[in-house]
Scaffold this active site. Structure first.
Site, mmCIF file in Angstrom:
data_model
loop_
_atom_site.group_PDB
_atom_site.id
_atom_site.type_symbol
_atom_site.label_atom_id
_atom_site.label_comp_id
_atom_site.label_asym_id
_atom_site.label_seq_id
_atom_site.Cartn_x
_atom_site.Cartn_y
_atom_site.Cartn_z
ATOM 1 C CE1 TYR A 49 22.822 37.009 -90.083
ATOM 2 C CE2 TYR A 49 21.655 35.003 -90.652
ATOM 3 C CZ TYR A 49 22.740 35.647 -90.079
ATOM 4 O OH TYR A 49 23.751 34.906 -89.501
ATOM 5 C CG ASN A 112 30.456 33.197 -91.293
ATOM 6 O OD1 ASN A 112 29.400 32.663 -90.953
ATOM 7 N ND2 ASN A 112 30.633 34.504 -91.252
ATOM 8 C CG HIS A 115 25.208 35.727 -85.779
ATOM 9 N ND1 HIS A 115 25.334 36.835 -86.586
ATOM 10 C CD2 HIS A 115 24.535 36.144 -84.667
ATOM 11 C CE1 HIS A 115 24.750 37.865 -85.987
ATOM 12 N NE2 HIS A 115 24.255 37.468 -84.832
ATOM 13 C CD GLU A 126 21.850 39.508 -83.151
ATOM 14 O OE1 GLU A 126 22.121 40.196 -84.153
ATOM 15 O OE2 GLU A 126 22.703 38.825 -82.554
#
Ligand code: CMP
Length: 137
Positions: A49, A112, A115, A126
């Site tokens: 991140y 949440n 991702h 990623e």
């Protein structure tokens, strides 16, 4: 065919939501071509991140992402990046469309549940962060 990267986050793994979330992914014609469970350490979460490191929520996000196991996955299909973002719904579950993963399962804007990469370029970066070439054959 396109690939994207997904993380099922600690709030979701602790509620046993990996299978229900993967059913939604597969129902939408995204194939899960690689999947593993791991627990991120602080360095991994900070590195993953790093674009958010100046944001006020960064340290809390790192703490959350290291709080339990995550399921990291590579998804493949037509327009996988944009399709998965649509299936996930908005970052803030209060703004997510009905029947999206975040509307159904997210606890709040941080916890949440999932991702997903926001571009093809970031998807490649990623995926390479978590998977070696031989895991993706
Ligand atoms: P994700 O799509 O993984 O990208 C960055 C993450 O930071 C995001 O999902 C949320 O988990 C978290 N996040 C984004 N915005 C906020 C915010 N305003 N407050 C807290 N966490 C946030």
């Amino acid at each position: 065919m396109e690939r994207t990267f997904s993380i099922i986050k600690p709030d979701a793994t602790k509620r046993n939501l990996v299978d229900p979330i993967n059913q939604i992914i597969e129902k939408n014609d995204l194939k899960i071509i690689a999947s593993k469970s791991l627990k991120l350490n602080k360095e991994q979460a900070e590195g993953f991140y790093k674009v958010h490191k100046e944001r006020p929520f960064f340290s809390s996000l790192v703490e959350f992402m290291t709080s339990g196991p995550v399921q990291v996955q590579v998804l493949e299909g037509d327009n996988a990046v944009s399709k998965y973002r649509e299936i996930m719904g908005a970052t803030n579950p209060k703004e997510a469309e009905d029947n999206t993963i975040r509307k159904l399962y997210a606890e709040n804007i941080e916890a949440n549940s999932v991702h997903g990469s926001d571009s093809k370029e970031n998807a490649e970066t990623e995926i390479a962060f978590f998977f070696s070439v031989s895991e993706l054959l």
